[in-house]
Design a protein around this motif. Structure first.
Motif, mmCIF file in Angstrom:
data_model
loop_
_atom_site.group_PDB
_atom_site.id
_atom_site.type_symbol
_atom_site.label_atom_id
_atom_site.label_comp_id
_atom_site.label_asym_id
_atom_site.label_seq_id
_atom_site.Cartn_x
_atom_site.Cartn_y
_atom_site.Cartn_z
ATOM 1 N N ASP A 143 41.195 41.681 43.435
ATOM 2 C CA ASP A 143 39.784 41.452 43.131
ATOM 3 C C ASP A 143 39.567 40.120 42.422
ATOM 4 O OD1 ASP A 143 39.049 43.900 44.206
ATOM 5 O OD2 ASP A 143 39.309 44.963 42.304
ATOM 6 N N ASP A 144 40.620 39.622 41.762
ATOM 7 C CA ASP A 144 40.452 38.383 40.992
ATOM 8 C C ASP A 144 40.616 37.124 41.841
ATOM 9 O OD1 ASP A 144 43.180 38.199 41.450
ATOM 10 O OD2 ASP A 144 43.755 38.653 39.387
ATOM 11 N N GLY A 145 40.882 37.320 43.143
ATOM 12 C CA GLY A 145 40.999 36.171 44.032
ATOM 13 C C GLY A 145 42.309 35.424 43.935
ATOM 14 N N LYS A 146 43.245 35.958 43.150
ATOM 15 C CA LYS A 146 44.541 35.310 42.996
ATOM 16 C C LYS A 146 45.536 35.947 43.977
ATOM 17 C CE LYS A 146 43.809 34.260 38.106
ATOM 18 N NZ LYS A 146 44.318 34.464 36.708
ATOM 19 N N PRO A 147 45.987 35.203 44.986
ATOM 20 C CA PRO A 147 46.895 35.760 45.990
ATOM 21 C C PRO A 147 48.154 36.390 45.390
ATOM 22 C CG PRO A 147 46.058 33.657 46.732
ATOM 23 C CD PRO A 147 45.608 33.819 45.307
ATOM 24 N N LYS A 148 48.642 35.869 44.279
ATOM 25 C CA LYS A 148 49.870 36.416 43.685
ATOM 26 C C LYS A 148 49.688 37.856 43.245
ATOM 27 C CE LYS A 148 49.008 34.883 38.916
ATOM 28 N NZ LYS A 148 49.539 34.101 37.780
ATOM 29 N N ASN A 149 48.432 38.320 43.136
ATOM 30 C CA ASN A 149 48.154 39.699 42.747
ATOM 31 C C ASN A 149 47.859 40.602 43.936
ATOM 32 O OD1 ASN A 149 48.509 39.282 39.958
ATOM 33 N ND2 ASN A 149 46.423 38.514 39.740
ATOM 34 N N ASP A 150 47.934 40.049 45.152
ATOM 35 C CA ASP A 150 47.846 40.898 46.344
ATOM 36 C C ASP A 150 49.039 41.858 46.344
ATOM 37 O OD1 ASP A 150 45.672 39.395 47.034
ATOM 38 O OD2 ASP A 150 46.680 38.248 48.607
#
Length: 277
Positions: A143-150
């Motif tokens: 949700d935060d738009g940071k790919p590393k958190n996918d």
């Protein structure tokens, strides 16, 4: 769309938790369908059927066979209930395995908000054989738009839907989950190819995003699930589960689902799926 989550109202969190030998916890769910709820049962049967054959394609696929929709599904798409020929000998076990995988897929998608592509069963050559690769794969975009958190979630599922001598199928799921790290690449590639074959080109980039963790980092998570008929459920057996040998133990989650006479339910669902095609 054929997909529904109406049947998941029958999947209830008991609030009970199994604590394994290594201290990890597994929530216990019960699955008890209301067999008088015709609307939900019909929606569930459609949902289940479309994993094997798209309702929009069945008439084209059966063209030339001389088979009705029901006959086509039972003879060429769905694993058999009873073995009548050598090539069908794994059919009932495949029914059990497919059912448990689809149920866990539904839990992952509708309860935990992962995207789970429904491509695993439609392209089988022999419907009575289980597919290779990881059982269930889910994708989640941060949700935060940071790919590393996918997140990429890979679940290993083991069922025990018949019998009355409990065994620890959760431990087997944990052990086999340990092998999933070697199957991720081929499983992702298979999903992408099947999406292309189904004309779902818009979903292909969602899978591609997870095909190179070195260059495009993301969170890799694992799960082990056991789906058991009540006669095969045993707290004492499940408590013996040890996950310390899992290479991704810190990212491993556990799940147990139990219910009454689940194999009878499986046969009912397959038959209804064919009857209502």
């Amino acid at each position: 769309m054929p997909w529904t989550n109406q049947h998941l109202k029958w999947l209830e969190d008991t609030g009970d938790i199994i604590t394994t030998a290594c201290g990890k916890q597994a929530p216990i769910y019960t699955f008890n369908p209301d067999m008088a709820d015709e609307a939900a049962l019909s929606a569930w049967a459609k949902h289940f059927r479309n994993h094997y054959c798209d309702d929009n394609e069945i008439d084209d696929l059966r063209d030339g066979t001389g088979l009705s929709r029901k006959e086509y599904l039972l003879k060429t798409k769905l694993p058999v209930q009873k073995v009548t020929a050598p090539h069908e000998k794994t059919g009932p076990a495949t029914r059990s395995g497919d059912f448990t995988e689809i149920l866990v897929s539904d839990f992952l998608e509708f309860n935990l908000n992962y995207w789970v592509p429904r491509t695993r069963y439609e392209f089988k050559v022999n419907p009575n054989l289980s597919e290779n690769g990881s059982d269930v794969i889910g994708f989640k975009f941060s949700d935060d738009g940071k790919p590393k958190n996918d997140e990429l979630m890979i679940y290993e599922v083991k069922g025990s839907l018949t019998g009355n001598k409990p065994s620890n199928r959760l431990q087997i799921a944990v052990n086999d989950s340990n092998k999933d790290r070697f199957r991720i690449a081929e499983s992702l590639n298979a999903i992408k190819q099947r999406l292309k074959l189904k004309g779902l080109q818009q979903d292909v980039p969602k899978v591609q995003r997870f095909q190179n963790i070195g260059d495009r980092p993301y969170k890799e998570k694992y799960g082990a699930a056991s789906v058991l008929t009540n006669t095969m459920y045993s707290d004492a057996e499940l408590n013996k589960t040890d996950t310390t040998g899992h290479v991704n133990n810190s990212a491993l989650s556990l799940l147990v689902i139990k219910g009454d006479a689940l194999m009878d339910l499986v046969h009912f669902l397959y038959q209804r799926a064919a009857d209502e095609a």
